[in-house]
Design an enzyme around this catalytic site. Sequence first.
Site, short mmCIF file in Angstrom:
data_model
loop_
_atom_site.label_atom_id
_atom_site.label_comp_id
_atom_site.label_asym_id
_atom_site.label_seq_id
_atom_site.Cartn_x
_atom_site.Cartn_y
_atom_site.Cartn_z
N LYS A 185 46.55 -23.36 -46.69
CA LYS A 185 46.29 -24.72 -47.12
C LYS A 185 47.31 -25.65 -46.45
O LYS A 185 48.38 -25.15 -46.11
CB LYS A 185 46.37 -24.86 -48.63
CG LYS A 185 47.75 -24.47 -49.19
CD LYS A 185 48.15 -25.30 -50.37
CE LYS A 185 48.75 -26.61 -50.00
NZ LYS A 185 50.21 -26.63 -50.03
N HIS A 213 48.19 -19.65 -52.65
CA HIS A 213 49.06 -18.57 -53.12
C HIS A 213 49.23 -18.58 -54.64
O HIS A 213 49.63 -17.58 -55.23
CB HIS A 213 50.40 -18.57 -52.38
CG HIS A 213 51.39 -19.59 -52.85
ND1 HIS A 213 51.35 -20.89 -52.44
CD2 HIS A 213 52.45 -19.50 -53.68
CE1 HIS A 213 52.35 -21.56 -53.00
NE2 HIS A 213 53.04 -20.74 -53.76
N LYS A 254 49.78 -15.28 -57.94
CA LYS A 254 50.92 -15.12 -58.85
C LYS A 254 50.48 -14.25 -60.02
O LYS A 254 49.40 -14.43 -60.57
CB LYS A 254 51.40 -16.48 -59.35
CG LYS A 254 52.13 -17.30 -58.27
CD LYS A 254 52.66 -18.60 -58.83
CE LYS A 254 53.17 -19.51 -57.73
NZ LYS A 254 54.53 -19.26 -57.29
N GLU A 299 59.13 -29.04 -59.53
CA GLU A 299 60.06 -28.41 -58.60
C GLU A 299 61.37 -29.19 -58.57
O GLU A 299 61.35 -30.41 -58.72
CB GLU A 299 59.48 -28.42 -57.18
CG GLU A 299 58.20 -27.66 -57.05
CD GLU A 299 57.76 -27.62 -55.58
OE1 GLU A 299 58.18 -26.71 -54.87
OE2 GLU A 299 57.01 -28.53 -55.16
N ASP A 346 49.14 -32.03 -51.34
CA ASP A 346 49.94 -30.82 -51.18
C ASP A 346 49.81 -29.88 -52.39
O ASP A 346 49.86 -28.67 -52.23
CB ASP A 346 51.42 -31.23 -51.00
CG ASP A 346 52.33 -30.05 -50.71
OD1 ASP A 346 51.99 -29.26 -49.81
OD2 ASP A 346 53.37 -29.90 -51.39
N HIS A 358 46.61 -26.16 -55.73
CA HIS A 358 47.20 -25.31 -56.78
C HIS A 358 46.84 -25.77 -58.20
O HIS A 358 46.44 -24.97 -59.04
CB HIS A 358 48.73 -25.30 -56.66
CG HIS A 358 49.24 -24.86 -55.32
ND1 HIS A 358 48.62 -23.91 -54.56
CD2 HIS A 358 50.32 -25.25 -54.59
CE1 HIS A 358 49.30 -23.73 -53.43
NE2 HIS A 358 50.33 -24.54 -53.43
N LYS A 417 58.33 -33.31 -56.90
CA LYS A 417 59.53 -32.74 -56.27
C LYS A 417 60.75 -33.44 -56.85
O LYS A 417 60.64 -34.55 -57.35
CB LYS A 417 59.46 -32.96 -54.76
CG LYS A 417 58.25 -32.26 -54.15
CD LYS A 417 58.57 -31.61 -52.84
CE LYS A 417 57.40 -30.85 -52.28
NZ LYS A 417 57.43 -29.42 -52.58
C1 BG6 Z 1 53.27 -25.09 -51.40
C2 BG6 Z 1 53.57 -26.54 -51.17
O1 BG6 Z 1 51.90 -24.85 -51.27
O2 BG6 Z 1 53.69 -24.72 -52.70
C3 BG6 Z 1 55.05 -26.80 -51.34
O3 BG6 Z 1 53.16 -26.91 -49.85
C4 BG6 Z 1 55.54 -26.30 -52.69
O4 BG6 Z 1 55.34 -28.19 -51.20
C5 BG6 Z 1 55.09 -24.86 -52.92
O5 BG6 Z 1 56.95 -26.37 -52.70
C6 BG6 Z 1 55.41 -24.42 -54.34
O6 BG6 Z 1 55.17 -23.04 -54.46
P1 BG6 Z 1 55.95 -22.14 -55.52
O7 BG6 Z 1 55.35 -20.78 -55.33
O8 BG6 Z 1 57.41 -22.22 -55.16
O9 BG6 Z 1 55.68 -22.73 -56.86
#
Ligand code: BG6
Length: 494
Positions: A148, A178, A182, A216, A235, A240, A340
């Site tokens: 993605k 991804h 999880k 985050e 993003d 997600h 973020k």
């Molecule tokens: C990614 C984003 O797909 O997922 C990032 O592009 C983000 O900006 C990340 O930081 C977060 O993934 P995780 O697994 O750390 O929650």
Amino acid sequence: MAVLSVAPFDFVVFGGTGDLAQRKLLPALFMRDRDGQITPDSRIFALSRRPVPDFRRDVEHALREHVSEAELDAGVLARFLARLEHVAVDATSDDGWPDLVKALGDGDDPRRVRVHYLATSPDLFGPICEALGRYGLADARTRVVLEKPIGHDLASARRTNDQVNAVFDETQIFRIDHYLGKETVQNLLALRFANALFEPLWNASAIDHVQITVAEKLGVEGRGGYYDHAGALRDMVQNHLLQLLCLVAMEPPRVLDNEAVRDEKIKVLRALAPITRESVGHSTVRGQYRAGAIDGQSVRGYLDEQSVGEQSQTETFVALKLELKNWRWAGVPFYLRTGKRLQQKVSEIVIQFRPVPHRIFPADAGPMQANRLVIRLQPDEHIRLLMMTKEPGPGGMRLKAAPLNLSFAETFKQRFPDAYERLLMDVVRGNPTLFMRRDEVEAAWAWSGTILDAWAQADERPRPYIAGTWGPSQAIALIERDGRTWYDETLEGV
Ligand code: BG6
């Protein structure tokens, strides 16, 4: 636990020297090798435009950084590094392609799976697939993985999908998100469909609202060039958060297979009420971080990050209130937020149940809280159900809220594999259940596009927030206007 090995494979990573390959893909393959899942003759090819003097040494450094020392067994490391080869290939010209064909060889074993993982900018997906076709690297045993974001909006996603579909059949295409790999996200399926307890209550008559938070602490970490053209909606939300929403809101699939699960998820995406110019002001909040402090360390503001435009209007935070127009969820708001440089790294889903219909307890028994199910996806993975109980002791009935707590670390004393470990092996196995189908990606873009258009028409600008907080105050107002609050474990204790 015994691990079944997968078929022999050649794994080709486009963007093989990039951040994702070094931080996630190669460490994930290493861990699968360490657990004995990869056959001795499987090979990994990392591609980038320019030659790299000592690629294996670079990978060794990356593994030392991203794999814990206890897991970095010297023998496995040597075996893993020996599988690796770097090939310089230019995705936009013919340079290097004959070298790749030669490095892969004929590979006449029909069981040998070939995976092309495109960890590059989405503009290159089409040209790479076209070249794979032209150089004979897209036969029936080949699979292609698309990272993605797929496109920048609906039109570009469709264009990219058309280009990829011109070379590969849909069954060969694995669009990765991804979050679906999880452990705790997959656990949502177990929680909902392997327990009789929740499903009868999983609807508007028992649920007041749902919250999904993916917060985050990190900023844009050297990815400013990409991020400034994307922003939090593209993003994180388009993929997600909407995938999490689908798993929470979907109907039970007939069986746990790829088509049945994905058929149910797409119905959720199609039930999302569009956000219009009229509703955008009270249903969405965009934010952008200013300088502040995270864990006592000062951090700079978004506009001072590398490769970010001085006047950038890109959002680094989004909060949304959305509605699903279907029988199960009519009238139940879903509040989503992601950002973020927030106070805490936490991803969780909160299902807030309605209060009991009638109170039988006297006033001096104390306040009653409605049941709440908290599904913590990361870190400190757990499922907690807030219950009302009687406080022990004499002196009448005193009510107290207390959690039923299922902590995964305490219950299963084992390592939780990274999402990529599961997903990369699913590609080799040819199991697309945890990947997105073309229609899902396009439906997610179609709905996200309604927000992007409404923001553009209403000239909605990001509200500033101080790094290390929970985002702009408007995000708090978004939910408090409805008489509800964002769940905060540190305040509520349960
Ligand atoms: C990614 C984003 O797909 O997922 C990032 O592009 C983000 O900006 C990340 O930081 C977060 O993934 P995780 O697994 O750390 O929650």
